[in-house]
Each structure stands twice: as C-alpha cells, then as structure tokens.
Scaffold this active site. Structure first.
Site, mmCIF file in Angstrom:
data_model
loop_
_atom_site.group_PDB
_atom_site.id
_atom_site.type_symbol
_atom_site.label_atom_id
_atom_site.label_comp_id
_atom_site.label_asym_id
_atom_site.label_seq_id
_atom_site.Cartn_x
_atom_site.Cartn_y
_atom_site.Cartn_z
ATOM 1 N N SER A 95 19.905 11.251 -13.541
ATOM 2 C CA SER A 95 19.042 12.108 -13.331
ATOM 3 C C SER A 95 17.805 11.511 -12.616
ATOM 4 C CB SER A 95 18.594 12.801 -14.615
ATOM 5 O OG SER A 95 17.972 11.808 -15.671
ATOM 6 N N HIS A 101 17.743 -4.619 -4.013
ATOM 7 C CA HIS A 101 18.470 -4.088 -2.909
ATOM 8 C C HIS A 101 17.669 -4.769 -1.354
ATOM 9 C CE1 HIS A 101 14.488 -1.885 -3.160
ATOM 10 N NE2 HIS A 101 14.805 -1.473 -1.817
ATOM 11 N N TYR A 102 16.853 -5.354 -1.422
ATOM 12 C CA TYR A 102 16.318 -6.140 -0.294
ATOM 13 C C TYR A 102 17.523 -7.092 0.519
ATOM 14 C CZ TYR A 102 11.950 -3.980 0.620
ATOM 15 O OH TYR A 102 10.991 -3.059 0.864
ATOM 16 N N LYS A 139 19.576 -5.057 2.759
ATOM 17 C CA LYS A 139 18.735 -4.372 4.310
ATOM 18 C C LYS A 139 19.492 -5.246 5.475
ATOM 19 C CE LYS A 139 14.871 -2.735 2.176
ATOM 20 N NZ LYS A 139 14.488 -1.221 2.303
ATOM 21 N N HIS A 157 11.990 -9.343 -4.435
ATOM 22 C CA HIS A 157 12.291 -9.178 -3.125
ATOM 23 C C HIS A 157 11.718 -10.253 -2.085
ATOM 24 C CE1 HIS A 157 13.563 -5.016 -4.378
ATOM 25 N NE2 HIS A 157 12.272 -4.620 -4.165
ATOM 26 N N ARG A 197 11.204 -8.465 11.483
ATOM 27 C CA ARG A 197 10.609 -7.114 11.068
ATOM 28 C C ARG A 197 11.647 -6.432 10.200
ATOM 29 N NH1 ARG A 197 7.212 -4.102 14.599
ATOM 30 N NH2 ARG A 197 8.858 -3.046 15.060
ATOM 31 N N GLN A 232 11.316 -3.850 8.148
ATOM 32 C CA GLN A 232 10.932 -2.201 8.348
ATOM 33 C C GLN A 232 9.688 -1.871 8.523
ATOM 34 O OE1 GLN A 232 12.559 -1.219 4.185
ATOM 35 N NE2 GLN A 232 10.503 -1.095 3.474
#
Ligand code: NDP
Ligand code: BG6
Length: 491
Positions: A14, A184-185, A188, A246, A378, A380
């Site tokens: 949720s 999660h980095y 990327k 990260h 870079r 993001q």
C-alpha cells in the site's frame, strides 16, 4: 527443476515505494516479456483492500514507456493487473502469512513456484515480518519447488551493531544467497556504466589516481523537503538515509580497483577493499544542518520542524557533508567531498573528478587563471558524462574558453533509459547479485560513519540551520575551505 512460474510478494504494497516504483517497474518488465510468462504479484499490507481496489491503485501509476502503442499498452496493463492480488494482514503475525499462502495456492496451485519477497516496509518491521514469514513455512522450499529470494530495502540498521544484528537475525530465516540487500542507486543507468567507463576505456585508467586527480566530489541534492516521510526520516536523518548507502556506493564504484572478473564476487570484493581503506570520518570533517523556512516567502517551503509529523524540537539533520580520505596508493591525499541534503537549491546527483592545475604555463597573460579540467558524471537529472576542458575560442585572436566534451544521454542514445528498480528487479529474478550489497560491504560502510553518528547523537547540539532552497549550512563552506577545495563550477 526450477519452475517458470513466479510469485512476487510485496510487503508494504500500500506504500509509497511499492506504488510509485515497484509495481510500475514490474509492469515494465512484464510488458517487455522479461518476466516468466506465468508471473503473479501479491500485495500484502495492513490496509484492508480488495483485489479490485489494489488493481485500481496500481493502475494509476503504470506507464506505457516501453509500449507506445496505446491499444497494445492498455491490453498489457489489463493482463498485468489481472495477475495482481492483494492480501491484508499484520506484518508480524504468522497467521497473516498462512492466509497469504492460501491465496498463493488458490492462484498458483501447490507451492512449487519461484518466490520473490520484497520488503517494502519501514525498517522497524523488517525483523518481525521475517520471523513471522519464516514461521509460516512460506519461505522454505527445496530445489524441486523453485527458489525463494528476499529483497530488503535500506536503511539496513541504524549503525554497525544493529546492522550486524539484522544480518544475523535475518540469516535465521533467509540464507545469505537468498538475500538481496538493495540500494537502488546501483541500478541507475549511469552508475551501472561506471565500471564500463573506467575499465573499458584505456584513456581514463592512467589518469584515475592521485597523480592527476586533485579532489573528488559526490553531490546528492534534492530541492524538496521530506515529502511527508517524517515518521521514517526523523528517526534516521540524512546520514543514514543517503550518505551511508547511496553516497558510499557511488564512492566505492568511483574509487575501487579493477575487479579480476566482472562477476558479483569479484566486484564486491573490490568495493569492500576500498570501503575498508576509508578512514572513519571525524566531526571536524563533517558538516551537518537542518532546513529552516525559505528566506523569501516560505509558502510551501516550511522549516523541517514545521513539517507534518516532525517534533518541534527535532535535532535530526537534513544536510550532511563529509571529507573522506582513502588510505591506499591510488588515492592517498585526495579529498573525497561527499554531500547530501534535502530542501537545497537544486535536484542533482553527480560525481566530479577535478584534475590538478595544469603544470604547463606557456600561455602567460593570455590565460592567467585557466580552470582545472574535470570529469563530470551526472547521474540525474539528464544523465550525462562530460570532460571540462580549456579551448581556444574560434576567432583570429587566441582567447580561452572553458568548454565541454559532452555525452548527453538523451541526445546520444535514442532509447528508453530503464528505471533503477526495473534493472534491479530483473537481476533478482535472474539471480545476479552483482548490484546488491554484501554483508561485509554493509559493515565496512557503517564503519566509516559509526563513530561520527554516535558523537553527533551524544552531543545533543542544536543543528545549524540553512534556508530551504539555499546551498546548505555555513559549515559546508567552512569544510570546503578547511580542505582547500575550490568552489564548484556549474554544468
Ligand atoms: P511507507 O512509509 O510508504 O511504508 C510502506 C507501508 O508500510 C505503508 O503503506 C504501510 O502499509 C506500512 N507501514 C508504514 N508505517 C508503518 C509502521 N510504523 N508499522 C508497520 N507498518 C507500517 O514507506 P515507503 O514505501 O516509502 O518505503 C518502504 C521501504 O523502502 C522503507 O524501508 C524505505 O526506507 C525504503 N525506500 C523507500 C524509497 C521511496 O522512494 N519511498 C526509496 C528507497 C528506499 P500498511 O499501513 O497498509 O501496512
Ligand atoms: C531514497 C531516500 O533512498 O532515495 C529518499 O530514502 C530519497 O530520501 C530517494 O528521496 C531518492 O531517490 P531517487 O531515485 O528519486 O533519486
């Protein structure tokens, strides 16, 4: 024999991460036929929801990035949603998982399918959920019944001791080879490219060391506040939320030695080695702060302490910068300035390697202050890699202009750039652990920050405030000055 059927079970279905990232990522993989044909998704959380209500919520976040044809996309969405189910229950109650098991059986028959459990829940619930799940028998399977894997979100513990304890306790339910600790980095695109950039191009490796590089900066900024996540954030703060994971992961990939082979074992060995070479950060080399209301018209940009759910006397840091030193032959003496913060002047994540000043001084008065070269990666927004050079301005005179050798992903590659969670979820299904955090890697990264975190908490000092939308607290500039770090260029 492994089965081709897959059940993805999301605890915390949720919640924000599940709804905004995980379910859309699963749909993207499904739409590209990258998941087993018979894949089912089972949402699990305390909020009571029917299958229909869960599907409706899920549908709101799915996108057609990989399927531009509207009809085809709608057909795939309908197909995917019909494979989504929901079971309500308490995370720490075995009976709730027995209900879940019954639903799994009803949908998939006997429990001989691959099971991917995703812990998209607050860290405080990781252990009770794992224990109850273990007691339910849902996590045990032998090879004939397919694999069982667990993905566990960050932050993993609050410090070295609690992280070690979590590793041990979770280990009683899931073997280490079943456990995927996600950052999660690492999923990327640009971060995945780091090893390729460094080690597939002969031009960089000879320069990637203290003889050529003066300093390295790893910057992570958001231009918004905590976005309604007070319950979690106030307890953890920015060092645990971003720096410990990260930033240190980006640093490890930037600074590590080449792995002997490109597999999970060798890559993670090298990351651990470089993390262990980082000296524990001291308070002198750390600047922290908390955002105050914006200077001009606070509307919508309130002080951290005025955010909903934050105690009015909270001392939690929303900004942190540190200068880290790596004690190895490649990097000795090179400051790594790592910074992260919420409610700053821009949204950016990037890595900058700045070169020493040019030793060749032949241009004299024509170019008295040539800026140093820089490699900028870079992450993001707008993925890019560029090399900042000094160039002659076209014309009859010799005038100099700093300019860029430029690789901007949008212009260079006519392709959809995968979301981090798409890439990482696919790796879990394939059983590839290269981009997941090993226990010794986790321990090494906590060791860098553990002492400073303890001292900060024992000191009970008032955080230095910075205005919402500014460059950060005054301590930032002091830290840069202390290490003789030049102010940054803008890209
Ligand atoms: P949420 O706060 O949205 O929590 C997820 C779900 O957990 C909620 O929907 C709620 O479901 C349940 N929950 C919330 N608080 C509690 C509580 N105190 N006790 C028991 N259950 C609770 O978190 P996110 O989805 O943002 O994050 C999930 C995990 O992923 C966390 O570990 C977070 O650190 C990590 N993460 C999140 C990111 C993001 O972008 N959101 C990015 C990277 C990591 P219900 O009440 O229905 O049970
Ligand atoms: C999460 C942090 O890990 O990453 C959040 O908990 C942060 O505080 C988020 O906002 C940022 O992720 P991304 O992918 O949007 O840069």
């Amino acid at each position: 024999m492994a089965t081709e059927r897959l059940a993805v079970i999301i605890l915390g279905a949720s919640g924000d991460l599940a709804q905004r990232k995980l379910l859309p990522a699963l749909f993207s993989l499904y739409a590209q036929k990258l998941l087993p044909a018979d894949t089912r998704v089972f949402g699990f959380a305390r909020t009571p929801l029917t299958d229909a209500a869960f599907r409706e919520r899920t549908a709101a976040n799915l996108t057609c990035r990989y399927t531009p044809d509207a009809h085809e996309c709608a057909r795939l969405m309908e197909q995917f949603l019909s494979r989504c189910h929901y079971v309500g229950g308490e995370y720490g109650e075995t009976d709730a998982y027995l209900d879940l098991a019954a639903t799994l059986r009803a949908e998939l028959g006997e429990l001989n399918f691959n099971r991917l459990f995703y812990f998209s829940i607050p860290p405080s619930v990781f252990l009770p959920a794992a224990r109850a799940l273990g007691n339910s028998g849902l996590t045990t399977c032998d090879n004939r019944a397919g694999w069982t894997r667990i993905v566990i979100e960050k932050p993993f513990g609050r410090n070295r001791a609690s992280s070690d304890e979590l590793v041990t306790e979770l280990g009683h339910v899931f073997a280490d080879d079943q456990t995927y600790r996600i950052d999660h980095y690492l999923g990327k695109e640009i971060i995945q490219n780091l090893l390729v950039l460094r080690f597939a191009n002969h031009v960089f490796e000879p320069l990637w060391n203290r003889h050529f590089i003066r300093d390295v900066r790893i910057t992570w900024k958001e231009d918004i506040g905590i976005a309604g996540r007070a319950g979690y954030f106030d307890d953890f703060g920015i060092i645990r939320d971003v720096m410990q994971n990260h930033l240190l992961q980006m640093l490890a990939l930037t600074a590590m030695e080449p792995p002997q082979q490109l597999d999970a074992h060798h890559i993670r060995d090298e990351k651990v080695r470089v993390l262990k070479d980082i000296a524990p950060v001291t308070l002198e080399d750390l600047a922290v702060g908390q955002y105050a209301a914006a200077e001009h018209g606070a509307g919508g940009r309130p002080a951290y302490r005025a955010e909903h759910g934050v105690p009015p006397d909270s001392r939690t840091d929303t900004y942190a910068a540190a200068v880290l030193k790596i004690a190895n032959d490649r990097w000795r003496g090179v400051p790594f300035f790592v910074e992260c913060g919420k409610a700053l002047d821009s949204k950016i994540a990037e890595i900058r390697l700045r070169f020493h000043d040019n030793a060749v001084k032949i241009f004299g008065a024509k170019a008295p202050h040539l800026p140093p070269n820089e490699i900028v990666i870079r992450v993001q927004p707008d993925e890019a890699i560029f090399l900042r050079i000094n160039n002659k301005l076209p014309g009859l005179e010799t005038k100099f202009a700093p300019t860029e050798l430029n690789l901007r992903y949008k212009a260079a590659f006519n392709t959809v750039i995968p979301e981090a969670y798409e890439s990482l979820l696919l790796d879990v299904v394939k059983g590839d652990k290269s981009l997941f955090i090993r226990a010794d890697e986790l321990a090494a990264s906590w060791d860098v920050l553990d002492g400073a975190l303890r001292e900060l908490e024992e000191n009970l000092r008032e955080p230095e405030l910075y205005a919402y939308g500014s460059a950060g607290p005054r301590g930032r500039a002091k830290l840069l000055k202390r290490h003789d770090l030049l102010p940054e260029h803008t890209a």
